[in-house]
Design an enzyme around this catalytic site. Structure first.
Site, PDB file in Angstrom:
ATOM      1  N   GLY A  13     -23.481  30.418   6.467  1.00  0.00           N
ATOM      2  CA  GLY A  13     -22.699  29.804   7.543  1.00  0.00           C
ATOM      3  C   GLY A  13     -23.465  28.741   8.316  1.00  0.00           C
ATOM      4  N   GLN A  14     -22.847  28.281   9.401  1.00  0.00           N
ATOM      5  CA  GLN A  14     -23.421  27.158  10.165  1.00  0.00           C
ATOM      6  C   GLN A  14     -24.842  27.471  10.658  1.00  0.00           C
ATOM      7  OE1 GLN A  14     -21.612  26.178  13.935  1.00  0.00           O
ATOM      8  NE2 GLN A  14     -22.777  24.281  14.109  1.00  0.00           N
ATOM      9  N   ASP A  36     -24.484  36.843   1.859  1.00  0.00           N
ATOM     10  CA  ASP A  36     -23.203  36.379   2.407  1.00  0.00           C
ATOM     11  C   ASP A  36     -22.090  36.863   1.498  1.00  0.00           C
ATOM     12  OD1 ASP A  36     -20.976  34.482   3.296  1.00  0.00           O
ATOM     13  OD2 ASP A  36     -22.600  33.775   4.557  1.00  0.00           O
ATOM     14  N   ASP A  54     -21.021  42.204   1.209  1.00  0.00           N
ATOM     15  CA  ASP A  54     -20.038  42.315   2.286  1.00  0.00           C
ATOM     16  C   ASP A  54     -20.616  43.270   3.334  1.00  0.00           C
ATOM     17  OD1 ASP A  54     -17.909  42.784   3.937  1.00  0.00           O
ATOM     18  OD2 ASP A  54     -16.475  43.218   2.330  1.00  0.00           O
ATOM     19  N   TYR A 144     -12.219  37.329  20.208  1.00  0.00           N
ATOM     20  CA  TYR A 144     -13.633  37.028  19.899  1.00  0.00           C
ATOM     21  C   TYR A 144     -14.526  37.434  21.087  1.00  0.00           C
ATOM     22  CZ  TYR A 144     -17.662  33.938  18.879  1.00  0.00           C
ATOM     23  OH  TYR A 144     -18.908  33.407  18.652  1.00  0.00           O
ATOM     24  N   LYS A 148     -17.365  40.336  21.287  1.00  0.00           N
ATOM     25  CA  LYS A 148     -18.764  40.040  21.620  1.00  0.00           C
ATOM     26  C   LYS A 148     -19.225  40.883  22.814  1.00  0.00           C
ATOM     27  CE  LYS A 148     -19.930  36.957  18.540  1.00  0.00           C
ATOM     28  NZ  LYS A 148     -20.912  37.292  17.514  1.00  0.00           N
TER      29      LYS A 148
END
Ligand code: NAD
Ligand code: SER
Length: 314
Positions: A13-14, A36, A54, A144, A148
Site C-alpha cells: 500500500g501507500q 499483502d 490475509d 474509519y 481507529k
C-alpha cells in the site's frame, strides 16, 4: 542482542512500500518480510522476501510468525475513510479483527514490538478544530474513525494487561509519489500533482477552504522509525500519538502548484468526502510526541511541492 525479524502487513500500500524499503535499509533486506493480500508492489520486487497473506486468516498469520521467526509486526492493512463510508461493515471487520489478530499473536509469541497506525480521523466535530490536543473530546463520526479510536484502546489494553509493546501514531493525510493512495479523504492532495502535470487542471472533491492536517511521506516514515526506536520508558502514550507536519487547504496547495505550473487551474465539486473532512480538525498539537521522542518535521508545503514535482516528473 536479539536479531530482529520484521513482518510488514499491507506492504503493497501507500505507506507499506516506503516503510518496507526504509526498514530493509536498517535491518537488512532478508530480515524484513513484506506481505499483502494484493500482489507484490513492483517497487518492492527484488528487494527482499514477500509472502501473500490475509491478515484476517489468524492461523496462517500465526504460522508465518512462527515459521519466519518474526520478532516485530508493522500492521498497515486497513480500509481508509472514504472507502470505509461505502462499506462500513467491511471497514469495521478488517480494521478491528486484523488488529486483534496481530495483538493476540504478539502476546502469545512475545514479540518485541508492534506498530499500528491510527489517524486524525479519530477526532470528530466536537473536537477542537485548531491545534487539536493529544487528549480532548473524541467523538468520531466515520466508521474509519470509530475503528481507529477503538483500535487505540485495544493497543492500550494489550500494553497494560499483557505487556505488548505496541506503539502508534495518528497520521495526518499522507502525501507521496511512489505508491498510490488507498481511498482516503486526503487523497486529493496527491491527485492534484498528477493532474497538474498531465492536464494542467484539477477538479477537487473538497471545498477550497477545507484545511486539513497533512504530512509528506518522508516525514511519516521518519516519525514511525523514530517512535519505534525510542526507549520504551519514553513512551507515555499507549493509545496513539498526535503527530503534525503541516496544514493547508485546496486553495493554498493550488497556489503553491501555480508557482511551478503558472497556467494550472482548479475548480471545486465537493462530494460525500466533504462531510468527512469537515468532521476532522484543521491542525494538530503534537507537543507530546515532540517531548517524548523528539519529533520534528522536515517538510512544509513549499518544500513538499517541489519534491513532489521533481519526483513525479522523473
Ligand atoms: P493502503 O490502502 O494504501 O494500503 C493498505 C494495504 O493493505 C493495501 O496494499 C491492501 O492490499 C492491504 N490489505 C487490505 N486488506 C488486507 C488483508 N485482509 N490482509 C492483508 N493485507 C490487506 O493504505 P495506507 O494509506 O498505506 O495506510 C496504511 C495504514 O496507515 C492504515 O492503517 C491507515 O489507516 C493508516 N493511515 C493512513 C493515512 C494516509 O494518508 N495514507 C493517514 C492516516 C492513517
Ligand atoms: N488520509 C486518511 C484518510 O483520508 C486519514 O486517515 O482516510
Amino acid at each position: 542482542m536479539v536479531k530482529e525479524k520484521i513482518l510488514v502487513i499491507g506492504a503493497s500500500g501507500q505507506i507499506g512500500v516506503e516503510l518496507t524499503l526504509a526498514l530493509r535499509k536498517i535491518y537488512g533486506n532478508n530480515n524484513v518480510i513484506a506481505s499483502d493480500l494484493r500482489e507484490e508492489n513492483p517497487l518492492l520486487k527484488g528487494t527482499g522476501p514477500y509472502v501473500s497473506m490475509d491478515v484476517m486468516n489468524k492461523e496462517m498469520l500465526h504460522v508465518q510468525v512462527i515459521r519466519q521467526g518474526i520478532t516485530q509486526i508493522y500492521l498497515l492493512a486497513a480500509i481508509l475513510s472514504a472507502t470505509g463510508e461505502k462499506n462500513p461493515n467491511l471497514a469495521w471487520h478488517l480494521n478491528m479483527q486484523g488488529l486483534l489478530n496481530v495483538l493476540d499473536i504478539a502476546r502469545e509469541e512475545k514479540l518485541s514490538k508492534v506498530y499500528w497506525p491510527s489517524s486524525i480521523a479519530v477526532f470528530g466535530p466536537t473536537s477542537p478544530k485548531i491545534n487539536c490536543p493529544q487528549q480532548t473530546i473524541i467523538e468520531p463520526t466515520t466508521v474509519y474513525g470509530i475503528s481507529k479510536y477503538a483500535g487505540e484502546f485495544w493497543c492500550n489494553y494489550y500494553f497494560n494487561r499483557y505487556g505488548v509493546d505496541v506503539r502508534s501514531i495518528r497520521y495526518p493525510g499522507l502525501i507521496s509519489y511512489k505508491s498510490a493512495p488507498g481511498g482516503g479523504t486526503t487523497d486529493y492532495a496527491i491527485e492534484i500533482f498528477h493532474e497538474a502535470l498531465e492536464e494542467k487542471k484539477y477538479q477537487c472533491f473538497l471545498k477550497e477552504d477545507t484545511y486539513l492536517p497533512m504530512m509528506y511521506m518522508e516525514d511519516a516514515i521518519k516519525a514511525t522509525l523514530q517512535l519505534m526506536e525510542a526507549p520504551a520508558s519514553n513512551i507515555t502514550v499507549r493509545t496513539s500519538y498526535n503527530v503534525s507536519g503541516m496544514s493547508f487547504s485546496p486553495r493554498e496547495i493550488a497556489e503553491e502548484i501555480k508557482k511551478h505550473i503558472p497556467d494550472f487551474t482548479i475548480d471545486y465539486k465537493p462530494d460525500y468526502r466533504q462531510a468527512i473532512a469537515d468532521s476532522w480538525p484543521q491542525s494538530i498539537d503534537d507537543s507530546v510526541a515532540r517531548k517524548d521522542w523528539g519529533w520534528q518535521e522536515d517538510y512544509n508545503l513549499e518544500k513538499m511541492t517541489k519534491e513532489m514535482f521533481d519526483n513525479i516528473s522523473k
